[in-house]
Design an enzyme around this catalytic site. Structure first.
Site, PDB file in Angstrom:
ATOM      1  N   SER A   1       0.853  -1.183   0.000  1.00 15.92           N
ATOM      2  CA  SER A   1       0.000   0.000   0.000  1.00 15.92           C
ATOM      3  C   SER A   1       0.891   1.236   0.000  1.00 15.92           C
ATOM      4  O   SER A   1       1.753   1.384   0.864  1.00 15.92           O
ATOM      5  CB  SER A   1      -0.881  -0.036   1.259  1.00 15.92           C
ATOM      6  OG  SER A   1      -1.645   1.136   1.354  1.00 15.92           O
TER       7      SER A   1
ATOM      8  N   LYS B   1      -1.089  -0.836  -4.402  1.00 16.67           N
ATOM      9  CA  LYS B   1      -2.321  -0.114  -4.038  1.00 16.67           C
ATOM     10  C   LYS B   1      -1.940   1.331  -3.782  1.00 16.67           C
ATOM     11  O   LYS B   1      -1.019   1.613  -3.020  1.00 16.67           O
ATOM     12  CB  LYS B   1      -2.921  -0.762  -2.798  1.00 16.67           C
ATOM     13  CG  LYS B   1      -3.882   0.118  -1.998  1.00 16.67           C
ATOM     14  CD  LYS B   1      -4.643  -0.725  -0.981  1.00 16.67           C
ATOM     15  CE  LYS B   1      -4.861   0.004   0.330  1.00 16.67           C
ATOM     16  NZ  LYS B   1      -5.600  -0.828   1.311  1.00 16.67           N
TER      17      LYS B   1
ATOM     18  N   LYS C   1      -3.036   5.057  -2.431  1.00 12.59           N
ATOM     19  CA  LYS C   1      -3.991   5.856  -1.676  1.00 12.59           C
ATOM     20  C   LYS C   1      -4.385   7.055  -2.541  1.00 12.59           C
ATOM     21  O   LYS C   1      -3.516   7.682  -3.163  1.00 12.59           O
ATOM     22  CB  LYS C   1      -3.345   6.342  -0.376  1.00 12.59           C
ATOM     23  CG  LYS C   1      -3.088   5.223   0.609  1.00 12.59           C
ATOM     24  CD  LYS C   1      -4.394   4.688   1.168  1.00 12.59           C
ATOM     25  CE  LYS C   1      -4.154   3.669   2.269  1.00 12.59           C
ATOM     26  NZ  LYS C   1      -5.410   3.151   2.830  1.00 12.59           N
TER      27      LYS C   1
ATOM     28  N   ASP D   1      -7.321   3.158  -3.032  1.00  9.16           N
ATOM     29  CA  ASP D   1      -8.046   3.183  -1.756  1.00  9.16           C
ATOM     30  C   ASP D   1      -8.240   4.637  -1.342  1.00  9.16           C
ATOM     31  O   ASP D   1      -7.270   5.364  -1.151  1.00  9.16           O
ATOM     32  CB  ASP D   1      -7.234   2.430  -0.691  1.00  9.16           C
ATOM     33  CG  ASP D   1      -7.969   2.321   0.642  1.00  9.16           C
ATOM     34  OD1 ASP D   1      -9.119   2.794   0.745  1.00  9.16           O
ATOM     35  OD2 ASP D   1      -7.380   1.761   1.590  1.00  9.16           O
TER      36      ASP D   1
ATOM     37  N   GLU E   1     -11.296   0.879  -3.536  1.00  2.00           N
ATOM     38  CA  GLU E   1     -11.592   0.527  -2.138  1.00  2.00           C
ATOM     39  C   GLU E   1     -12.189   1.721  -1.402  1.00  2.00           C
ATOM     40  O   GLU E   1     -11.613   2.804  -1.394  1.00  2.00           O
ATOM     41  CB  GLU E   1     -10.283   0.079  -1.490  1.00  2.00           C
ATOM     42  CG  GLU E   1     -10.392  -0.398  -0.051  1.00  2.00           C
ATOM     43  CD  GLU E   1      -9.025  -0.845   0.495  1.00  2.00           C
ATOM     44  OE1 GLU E   1      -8.083  -1.060  -0.307  1.00  2.00           O
ATOM     45  OE2 GLU E   1      -8.897  -0.955   1.718  1.00  2.00           O
TER      46      GLU E   1
ATOM     47  N   ASP F   1     -14.103  -1.643   2.638  1.00  2.00           N
ATOM     48  CA  ASP F   1     -13.186  -1.876   3.749  1.00  2.00           C
ATOM     49  C   ASP F   1     -13.902  -1.393   5.017  1.00  2.00           C
ATOM     50  O   ASP F   1     -14.559  -2.188   5.724  1.00  2.00           O
ATOM     51  CB  ASP F   1     -11.871  -1.111   3.479  1.00  2.00           C
ATOM     52  CG  ASP F   1     -10.908  -1.092   4.658  1.00  2.00           C
ATOM     53  OD1 ASP F   1     -11.234  -1.644   5.718  1.00  2.00           O
ATOM     54  OD2 ASP F   1      -9.802  -0.506   4.550  1.00  2.00           O
TER      55      ASP F   1
ATOM     56  N   LYS G   1     -10.401  -7.395   7.167  1.00  2.00           N
ATOM     57  CA  LYS G   1      -9.438  -7.034   8.216  1.00  2.00           C
ATOM     58  C   LYS G   1      -9.961  -7.615   9.525  1.00  2.00           C
ATOM     59  O   LYS G   1     -11.011  -7.187  10.011  1.00  2.00           O
ATOM     60  CB  LYS G   1      -9.331  -5.511   8.366  1.00  2.00           C
ATOM     61  CG  LYS G   1      -8.519  -4.823   7.298  1.00  2.00           C
ATOM     62  CD  LYS G   1      -8.436  -3.329   7.575  1.00  2.00           C
ATOM     63  CE  LYS G   1      -7.727  -2.604   6.439  1.00  2.00           C
ATOM     64  NZ  LYS G   1      -7.971  -1.144   6.485  1.00  2.00           N
TER      65      LYS G   1
ATOM     66  N   GLY H   1      -4.547  -4.571   5.730  1.00  2.00           N
ATOM     67  CA  GLY H   1      -3.491  -4.374   6.729  1.00  2.00           C
ATOM     68  C   GLY H   1      -3.737  -3.126   7.543  1.00  2.00           C
ATOM     69  O   GLY H   1      -4.426  -2.201   7.100  1.00  2.00           O
TER      70      GLY H   1
END
Ligand code: SMG
Ligand code: MG
Length: 377
Positions: A141, A167, A169, A195, A220, A245, A269, A297
């Site tokens: 990430s 991934k 952000k 995400d 996400e 998420d 998660k 995570g």
């Protein structure tokens, strides 16, 4: 097995991150981790188990935060396990159910009991949960940067380390262009996903559909935790699969979100859903409904990461998880066998318990406080 809770210790550990990790809700520069140690007394023998609470220092990812988790464990969760029938990992969630919310705190307690129980039985978590592989693909990430050049150089570093999926952000103002440039850098074959950590609203749906041209694995949690209908609207409008998420806090919320068409993939998660046993139930539901899952995570130490690798070895985890190497965030972990990435994969631990051994001398040097809870019984 008839176990009694003989001791509970709450430890606060502070670990600096190797570099700041910026998301749409803020920048993390260090991790304030709450660890739970339980001593179970089983057939006259005492056995320790450890859990890690994934709550952050501030309530910015979800409503939980680490000070509150410590308090609720001390004053409301542990007392419910002291009196009454013997303690078992399978019964923890039920005994704590009268306490509303606080899944991350509950998960940490269940984890510690599970670790002790599995160590006692000589069984590893992957086998206990029903894992089927001995290694899992590793994704990384990548945070938000001040410039696209810095982002590209970070991504290049992770490619060099062998990660199998990236991934990114995103947030308003940091989405289309960074994603375009990273897609150009990594090529069309490499797995890429984004995400937003709830940074967008329903009025952004058209804008988010512009991400469709980059062939992403998923988007996400673009909208608010509560906005199931908005996510369903986005899922209908966009070619990119929507993955929830923050919204998925239990088996029931997962089932509803799937039924309402709000999530085509689920990020599981364990901390967010109250523990590894509920995580497995969500996995089973998703397998049944044909919904792919992957393991998220929370910048865990080697304790949580080992357990996440075990969870991700279940057959429904068909996408790479955020199970990056310990060195992604930490210069030195608190375990003796930190997670490493080899050929883009992380080995599924096979040792009894959650699959880690603590580096106790080092743990002591990074411990900021340690409290033994009074167990009146
Ligand atoms: O643990 O590798 C990790 C970080 C994965 O991006 C990650 N987690 O929303 O999925 C998420 C975030 C939550 C934590 S951000 C501080
Ligand atoms: Mg997320």
């Amino acid at each position: 097995m008839s176990a009694r809770l003989a001791e509970v210790e709450l430890r606060r550990v502070q670990l600096a991150l190797v570099s700041p990790f910026r998301t749409s809700f803020g920048a993390e520069t260090d991790r304030d981790v709450l660890l739970v140690r339980v001593a179970l007394e089983v057939d006259g023998e005492r056995i320790d188990g450890w859990g890690e609470c994934v709550a952050l220092r501030e309530p910015v990812y979800s409503a939980e935060f680490v000070d509150a988790a410590e308090l609720v464990i001390d004053e409301h969760l542990v007392p419910r396990l002291v009196d009454g029938p013997p303690v078992s990992a399978a019964s923890v969630a039920g005994r704590l159910a009268a306490v509303k919310g606080h899944p991350m705190a509950k998960a940490a307690v269940e984890m510690a009991v599970l670790d002790a129980e599995l160590r006692h039985r000589g069984e590893c978590l992957a086998r206990h949960l029903g894992g089927t592989v001995d290694r899992v693909p590793s994704g990384v990430s990548v945070g938000i940067f001040d410039s696209i050049d810095e982002l590209l150089s970070a991504v290049q570093g992770y490619l060099d380390e062998g990660y199998l999926r990236i991934k990114l952000k995103i947030e308003p103002g940091w989405d289309i262009e960074p994603v375009r440039r990273v897609r150009e850098l990594i090529g069309p074959e490499m797995g890429l996903q984004v995400d937003a950590n709830t940074a967008y609203g329903r009025s952004d749906i058209e804008h988010l559909c512009r991400l469709d041209e980059f062939d992403l694995l998923l988007i996400e949690q673009p909208l608010a935790e509560e906005d199931i209908v908005g996510h369903a609207q986005l899922a209908r409008a966009s070619a990119t699969p929507v993955c929830l998420d923050e919204s998925i806090v239990s088996l029931a919320t997962a089932a509803d979100a799937i039924e309402l068409g709000a999530t085509q993939i689920i990020n599981i998660k364990p901390g967010r859903v109250g523990g590894y046993l509920e995580a497995r139930r969500i996995h089973d539901l998703c397998v049944d409904r044909g919904v792919p899952v992957w393991c998220g995570g929370m910048l865990e130490t080697g304790i949580g990461r080992a357990a996440n690798a075990a969870l991700a070895s279940l057959p429904g985890f068909t996408l790479p998880g955020d199970i990056s190497a310990s060195t992604r965030f930490y210069a030195r972990d608190i375990v003796t066998d930190p997670i490493v990435v080899v050929d883009g994969h992380v080995a599924v631990p096979t040792t009894p318990g959650l699959g880690f051994e603590l580096d106790l001398p080092h743990l002591d040097t990074v411990t900021r406080s340690s409290t033994l809870i009074e167990l009146s019984s």
